[in-house]
Design a protein around this motif. Structure first.
Motif, short mmCIF file in Angstrom:
data_model
loop_
_atom_site.label_atom_id
_atom_site.label_comp_id
_atom_site.label_asym_id
_atom_site.label_seq_id
_atom_site.Cartn_x
_atom_site.Cartn_y
_atom_site.Cartn_z
N ASP A 138 0.84 -1.21 0.00
CA ASP A 138 0.00 0.00 0.00
C ASP A 138 0.87 1.25 0.00
N ARG A 139 1.93 1.24 0.81
CA ARG A 139 2.82 2.41 0.87
C ARG A 139 3.48 2.67 -0.47
N LYS A 140 3.93 1.61 -1.13
CA LYS A 140 4.58 1.76 -2.43
C LYS A 140 3.60 2.26 -3.48
N ALA A 141 2.35 1.78 -3.41
CA ALA A 141 1.33 2.24 -4.36
C ALA A 141 1.07 3.74 -4.18
N GLN A 142 1.05 4.18 -2.92
CA GLN A 142 0.87 5.61 -2.64
C GLN A 142 2.05 6.42 -3.14
N GLU A 143 3.25 5.88 -2.98
CA GLU A 143 4.45 6.57 -3.46
C GLU A 143 4.42 6.73 -4.97
N GLU A 145 1.73 6.76 -6.88
CA GLU A 145 0.67 7.71 -7.21
C GLU A 145 1.13 9.14 -6.96
N ARG A 146 1.82 9.34 -5.82
CA ARG A 146 2.32 10.68 -5.50
C ARG A 146 3.36 11.14 -6.52
N LYS A 147 4.23 10.22 -6.93
CA LYS A 147 5.24 10.56 -7.93
C LYS A 147 4.60 10.93 -9.26
N LYS A 148 3.54 10.19 -9.63
CA LYS A 148 2.84 10.47 -10.89
C LYS A 148 2.21 11.86 -10.85
N LYS A 149 1.60 12.20 -9.71
CA LYS A 149 0.98 13.52 -9.59
C LYS A 149 2.02 14.62 -9.67
N MET A 150 3.18 14.38 -9.06
CA MET A 150 4.26 15.38 -9.12
C MET A 150 4.77 15.53 -10.54
N GLU A 151 4.86 14.40 -11.26
CA GLU A 151 5.30 14.46 -12.65
C GLU A 151 4.29 15.24 -13.50
N ASP A 152 2.99 15.04 -13.21
CA ASP A 152 1.94 15.78 -13.94
C ASP A 152 2.06 17.27 -13.68
N VAL A 153 2.32 17.63 -12.41
CA VAL A 153 2.51 19.05 -12.07
C VAL A 153 3.74 19.59 -12.78
N GLY A 154 4.79 18.76 -12.86
CA GLY A 154 6.01 19.17 -13.55
C GLY A 154 5.77 19.44 -15.02
N VAL A 155 4.94 18.60 -15.65
CA VAL A 155 4.61 18.79 -17.07
C VAL A 155 3.87 20.11 -17.26
N THR A 156 2.89 20.35 -16.38
CA THR A 156 2.13 21.60 -16.45
C THR A 156 3.05 22.80 -16.24
N SER A 157 3.98 22.65 -15.28
CA SER A 157 4.94 23.72 -15.01
C SER A 157 5.77 24.04 -16.25
N LEU A 223 9.59 25.87 -8.36
CA LEU A 223 8.59 24.84 -8.08
C LEU A 223 9.06 23.48 -8.59
N GLU A 224 9.63 23.44 -9.78
CA GLU A 224 10.13 22.19 -10.34
C GLU A 224 11.24 21.59 -9.46
N GLU A 225 12.12 22.46 -8.97
CA GLU A 225 13.21 21.97 -8.10
C GLU A 225 12.64 21.35 -6.82
N LYS A 226 11.64 22.01 -6.23
CA LYS A 226 11.03 21.49 -5.01
C LYS A 226 10.31 20.18 -5.27
N LEU A 227 9.64 20.07 -6.41
CA LEU A 227 8.95 18.82 -6.76
C LEU A 227 9.94 17.69 -6.94
N THR A 228 11.08 17.99 -7.56
CA THR A 228 12.12 16.99 -7.75
C THR A 228 12.66 16.51 -6.42
N GLU A 229 12.91 17.45 -5.51
CA GLU A 229 13.41 17.09 -4.18
C GLU A 229 12.39 16.24 -3.41
N ALA A 230 11.10 16.60 -3.53
CA ALA A 230 10.06 15.89 -2.79
C ALA A 230 9.87 14.47 -3.29
N SER A 231 10.15 14.23 -4.59
CA SER A 231 9.94 12.92 -5.18
C SER A 231 11.11 11.97 -4.94
N GLU A 232 12.26 12.48 -4.49
CA GLU A 232 13.44 11.66 -4.29
C GLU A 232 13.38 10.93 -2.95
#
Length: 232
Positions: A138-143, A145-157, A223-232
């Protein structure tokens, strides 16, 4: 019954009760406790808890490698990571904490977390390894999903930054046209005074809009830098 026999019987009963308590606690875990030999197969000598739920295999299948070794369940892409974590823990006389995948009996992939340590004998040599293996699917699935959402935000950015760059190019052109208009208005003398005022206002507007566009570009980069840091 002699007092000695009574004490022995009492000790045996207390030992049984303690074992039942530990087994009861282990069965409530979303994982299992283990003790294994420090050999190439990590040969299991004790298992307690949700072994079958996590691995798909019964305890007896894994104990002393009766059917297969626990090591053989570990995903081939993760074996080096597990070995390195265990080796580092033993060298530093500390616990290891590592996430990895195992292949269940039905062929499905199960994410687990292992938190373990070495058991030393009187001479300070490693006699066993022991710890906890827990289900973290479950934790990995959430990770993921969270990474995908961050990538989507990155694309929009990135899209916003690209559009902002286009705006900056348009503003650059507009400033050049304003400058040319000011020159032509100056040549026209009194007749071009009103046009010169408009040209100056256009230039001022272009300057202010350009500053805002550059600020947006900078903020989106941060914002992109912060998203990258949060996803690592």
């Amino acid at each position: 019954m002699s007092s000695e026999e009574y004490m022995q019987d009492t000790d045996f009963t207390e030992s049984e009760d303690t074992a039942r308590i530990y087994e009861s606690i282990a069965n409530r875990m979303n994982g299992f406790l283990y003790r294994c030999r420090n050999d190439q197969s990590f040969t299991m000598v004790n298992l307690a808890g949700a072994v079958k739920k996590v691995t798909g295999y019964a305890e007896k299948d894994l104990l002393n490698n009766q059917r297969l070794s626990y090591m053989s369940l570990i995903h081939q892409d993760d074996t080096k990571k597990v070995d390195a974590a265990v080796e580092k823990g033993m060298q530093n006389n500390s616990n290891w904490n590592v996430d990895y995948r195992i292949k269940r009996s039905d062929g499905s992939i199960q994410w687990v977390n292992e938190h373990g340590g070495a058991v030393l004998d009187d001479q300070g040599e490693v006699s066993y390894l022991e710890g906890i293996v827990a289900d973290i699917n479950d934790r990995k699935a959430q990770e993921v999903e969270r990474k995908k959402k961050m990538e989507d935000v990155g694309v929009t950015s990135n899209q916003i930054i690209n559009q902002t760059q286009k705006i900056l190019q348009v503003l650059k052109t507009l400033k050049m046209l304003s400058l040319n208009a000011s020159i032509e208005a100056a040549r026209a003398g009194e007749a071009g005074r009103g046009f010169a005022v408009v040209a100056d206002q256009v230039k001022e507007l272009a300057d202010e809009t350009g500053k805002s566009a550059q600020s947006i570009t900078q903020l989106m980069g941060e914002l992109e830098e912060k998203l990258t840091e949060a996803s690592e």
